[in-house]
Write an enzyme that holds these catalytic residues in place. Sequence first.
Site, PDB file in Angstrom:
ATOM      1  CE1 TYR A 198      -6.472   3.117  -0.749  1.00  0.00           C
ATOM      2  CE2 TYR A 198      -4.125   3.154  -0.213  1.00  0.00           C
ATOM      3  CZ  TYR A 198      -5.200   2.554  -0.831  1.00  0.00           C
ATOM      4  OH  TYR A 198      -5.034   1.387  -1.509  1.00  0.00           O
TER       5      TYR A 198
ATOM      6  CG  ASP B 166      -7.970   4.616  -4.498  1.00  0.00           C
ATOM      7  OD1 ASP B 166      -9.205   4.613  -4.687  1.00  0.00           O
ATOM      8  OD2 ASP B 166      -7.210   3.833  -5.084  1.00  0.00           O
TER       9      ASP B 166
ATOM     10  CB  CYS C  48     -22.799   4.365 -15.236  1.00  0.00           C
ATOM     11  SG  CYS C  48     -21.493   5.605 -15.138  1.00  0.00           S
TER      12      CYS C  48
ATOM     13  CD  GLU D  27      -2.946  -0.916  -0.090  1.00  0.00           C
ATOM     14  OE1 GLU D  27      -2.953   0.157  -0.724  1.00  0.00           O
ATOM     15  OE2 GLU D  27      -3.634  -1.891  -0.425  1.00  0.00           O
TER      16      GLU D  27
END
Length: 345
Positions: free
Chosen positions: A116, A134, A204, A33
């Site tokens: 995050y 993110d 969407c 990460e």
Amino acid sequence: MNFSKSLIQWFLHNKRDLPWRKNTYPYPVWLSEIMLQQTRVAQGMPYFLRFIEAFPTVQDLADAPEEKVLKLWQGLGYYSRARNLHATAKEIAYTLNGNFPPDYKGLLKLKGVGEYTAAAIASISYGEAVPVVDGNVYRVLARIYGVDTDIASPGAKKQFTALAASLLPPRQAADFNQAMMEFGALQCVPKKPDCKACIFNTDCVAFTTGRVQQLPVKLKKQKVTNRFFNYLVVKDVLGNTLMYRRDGKGIWHGLFDFPLVETPVQTDDAQTIALIKSTLDFAPQTIKRITDEPVIHKLSHQKLHIHFWEVTTGQTLPNGIDLQQAMLLPVPIVLHIFMEKHWKA
DNA sequence: CAGACGTGGTT
DNA sequence: TAACCAAGTCT
């Protein structure tokens, strides 16, 4: 539509087989990460593999000299990540008895671990129900839900975090979070996504209203300043050179570079040579510009115009170092390229 | 909190 | 090709 359920299903069928997904131990998850912050998977992958090999455990990382950590990090950029990584490894190994903090709140206290990363580790390693937010998450949510908040604005993070939290299935936090990021990385990509092949294309908002290219909204534009560097590649009577560790707040903190003469504007050779002479604390024999055209090195926020100068001296410099020794130091990639080109036997 | 902080790939 | 952007954090 059941967005979360569909998304997780998509993830289980499309997830990449990545080296940090072999298990969910905090150490490899944390390491990956940190490396992937503002960094593409393809760029971070070889670094992850080298780090895991060099430092199989947090203890190994904690026990390494910082210089070795920075050398392995060389070329990945954002070097404060490497310094914080090392500091946190020490914290875990020596203060926390080798254990990572057991939850989001505790993880957040670690150096280099922000909201995050804390959420990523907490959800992936512990199954804690905290959403990651993110760049991928901003993009996926902005498009699917038609959120036109400027993602660079102060309140955006809170808004998107709340939306992500409302969608996150509490018992599937690990899959949901990784699914959001994987979906953003593979399907809902920044430029020209293949919306015809998207499982959400009937729902969407961005797609159904023709705003895919407009979302997410990001207003802030980054400005780039020009800087003019002259690097002095010193050669003393023993063939040794000079390198110093950069510190302070500027770029490349912790890395080494050559003696640097910076000018506020472009200068001609005569001016530059005079300036070089005035900064040296030894008597130069020759000063010769090596590079014909300046090397342009672009950082995210600076454009460096770099000239390399060969400076010889008849003296023996007390702090001179062997060229092979110099090549072992962690350096900015632009110096690495120079040394490879000019010093490799 | 706006700006600093790398590098490389893509358009 | 300049601009954008890629699993952000720190000050």
